[in-house]
Design an enzyme around this catalytic site. Sequence first.
Site, PDB file in Angstrom:
ATOM      1  N   THR A  53      -4.217 -19.047   7.606  1.00  0.00           N
ATOM      2  CA  THR A  53      -3.670 -19.861   6.537  1.00  0.00           C
ATOM      3  C   THR A  53      -4.049 -19.314   5.170  1.00  0.00           C
ATOM      4  O   THR A  53      -5.225 -19.172   4.848  1.00  0.00           O
ATOM      5  CB  THR A  53      -4.159 -21.316   6.663  1.00  0.00           C
ATOM      6  N   ASP A  89      -7.802 -14.102   8.326  1.00  0.00           N
ATOM      7  CA  ASP A  89      -7.603 -15.542   8.407  1.00  0.00           C
ATOM      8  C   ASP A  89      -6.098 -15.814   8.394  1.00  0.00           C
ATOM      9  O   ASP A  89      -5.336 -15.053   7.791  1.00  0.00           O
ATOM     10  CB  ASP A  89      -8.283 -16.217   7.215  1.00  0.00           C
ATOM     11  N   ASP A  95      -9.414 -16.576   2.372  1.00  0.00           N
ATOM     12  CA  ASP A  95      -9.304 -17.157   1.026  1.00  0.00           C
ATOM     13  C   ASP A  95      -9.923 -18.533   0.905  1.00  0.00           C
ATOM     14  O   ASP A  95     -10.014 -19.076  -0.181  1.00  0.00           O
ATOM     15  CB  ASP A  95      -7.831 -17.246   0.618  1.00  0.00           C
TER      16      ASP A  95
END
Length: 669
Positions: free
Chosen positions: A354, A352, A553
Amino acid sequence: MSTVTAPAPHTHDGHAHKHDHSHAHGHTPGTGGGMECCSHHNIELERYMLLYLVGGVLVVATVIARWLFPQSIPEQIAQFPALLGALLLGSPLFYAAYGEVRRGYASTSSLTSLAILAAIATGQFVVAGALAFILLVADSFVRQRAWGAQRAIEELVGLTPDTARVVTNGQESEVALTAVKVGDIVRVRPGENLPVDGVVVTGVSTINQASLTGEAAPHEVQPGEPVYAGTTNLSGVIDLRVTQVGSDTTIGKVTQLIREAEQSKSPRQLIIEQVARFFVPVTLIVAFVVWFLTRDMNIAITVLVVACPSALLLSSPMAMVAAFASAARLGILIKRTNYLEAAAGIDTVVLDKTGTLTTGRFAVSRLVPAEGVEGAELLMAAANGEQHSNHPLAKSILQTAEAARIKPDGSGGGDFEEVHGRGIRARTSMGELHVGRASWIREIFPNLAEQMKAVEPRIEGMTGVHVVRDGRYLGVVGLEDRIRFNAKAVIERLRELGVRRVVMFTGDRMSVAERVGRALGVDAVEAECHPEEKHALIQELERAQRRVMMVGDGINDGPSLAEADVGVAMGLGGSDIAANSAGVALMNDDLSRIPFLIELGRRTRGIVVQNIAISIVIAIVGLALAATGGLEAVFGAGAILVAGFYHVIGDVFVIGNSFRLFRFGENFT
């Protein structure tokens, strides 16, 4: 969703589970794991030391009686203490064997018990007692080593104090940790461990978070920052508002993860147990055939002892316990052993953007109001819309508004909707606000597409948050995020490890994604992804026979983390949904843990294979020596006792070889 594929760079194509103690020789029930195991283990050790002492003295008494009074004491009386000693020393083995037979799982305890009973049946009471003594001492050695590894893990998480200093109306009172509630104010002085998770209310200090993150560098905290139970306050007095207590704290969840991992069995361990089940009846048949052909019970007993597959049964659990300890030292918590095994075979890593490849700490770089709109109105509307969100973009907008002395009106809490991965709808004193990504705003207000298109060139390469007030387009807030300092080096290391494809997923715009993708040299970029699209892309990779590791996250990463072969949730600040969905949780934001996890999986796999191979070789060689009478020819009547010592060789090798993993990564930086 938009997709871009980068030119392909050079590629390289060219448990701890809690071992069932009744499945191994002398492993007696009740030797469990968990935070309470320290005192339980000590009590159990004292009990067995007493058993060894009494049983051993009884066996030695017979030896002394036969030596000192060979004629004056009848043989039956002289042998009686040895019989009692043999039965006493053999009782833990008999109990474990009974458990195996009751479950229909004959294993090492059954073989050793049968050997002891055979020796007793033939009147060899001293031999039976000595054999039981050797096997029990060997078993204690094995369990001591296994418990030592589990204790090393538990020491990482057993740092929460039993009491807390609660502040009420300015007065301190020390109370039991069980009495602390969410919302209480707790004071922590320098040198003390934090008893709860919380947010700093007053004070500035330095916190050592190494117990959770594996990072030695202390972390500076000030009011408003989160802190975690089990970490150490180094410098100043801090008051914190409790957010989690007991098992709900971060360190409590870590403890639960370790307990679950100890109880899990990897596919390889299940195969090993199947092999052991096959090995036991083969040993029994060989022992019977040897006795039938030779009518020599001593040879049959040595066959039963040397061929016990205890080392084989320990080959995977010992390696897994050591690997889990090595991982936990660096703040890597693995939920089940099968995730560590899967990590060894990963060939595709999906990251991912960001909060994973980037820091997730956005800063507002540009306000681009629409025609006829003031920048202050745009920022105020954005802050009012985002005031109840925990998204990193929302926090950055609120910080910028605070710096500009623009305060949200506090309304909208009861009429607030966050559409994950898309944006916010809220009814505030300014009216109905929609704050979010461009594609979502266009879906709701297609008539605003041209106005949005006009401002977007001014935020090229930035993350844009568009704002609409009562159907009127106010403009876009442009934010920028920094790439993590070691992200590129980590991707290069993944390629060195043979990972053939590195893909970046993001819900951000394609222009932003391409900029980050080019800087890092990933193979492909999937931009403007919704959570369900990320999940579908992971499924597509798996259908293409890729073994996928997903690292993320956020809340919108949850489905993808659960779908991947290995899902890795990043950092203490990541969402609970991500951590619960993933098979591995990183207690810090250091991307270098990702290649380390793959290396650890491969090293563990190699150690387990070595353990299995050597265990089988030792068992087969011992079986051959015993069945052919080789041990008896060399050692005579002492062959049975020599067989007991030989039996331990495999266990010692497995333990020593596995514990090389315990030191793996010790100097990792």
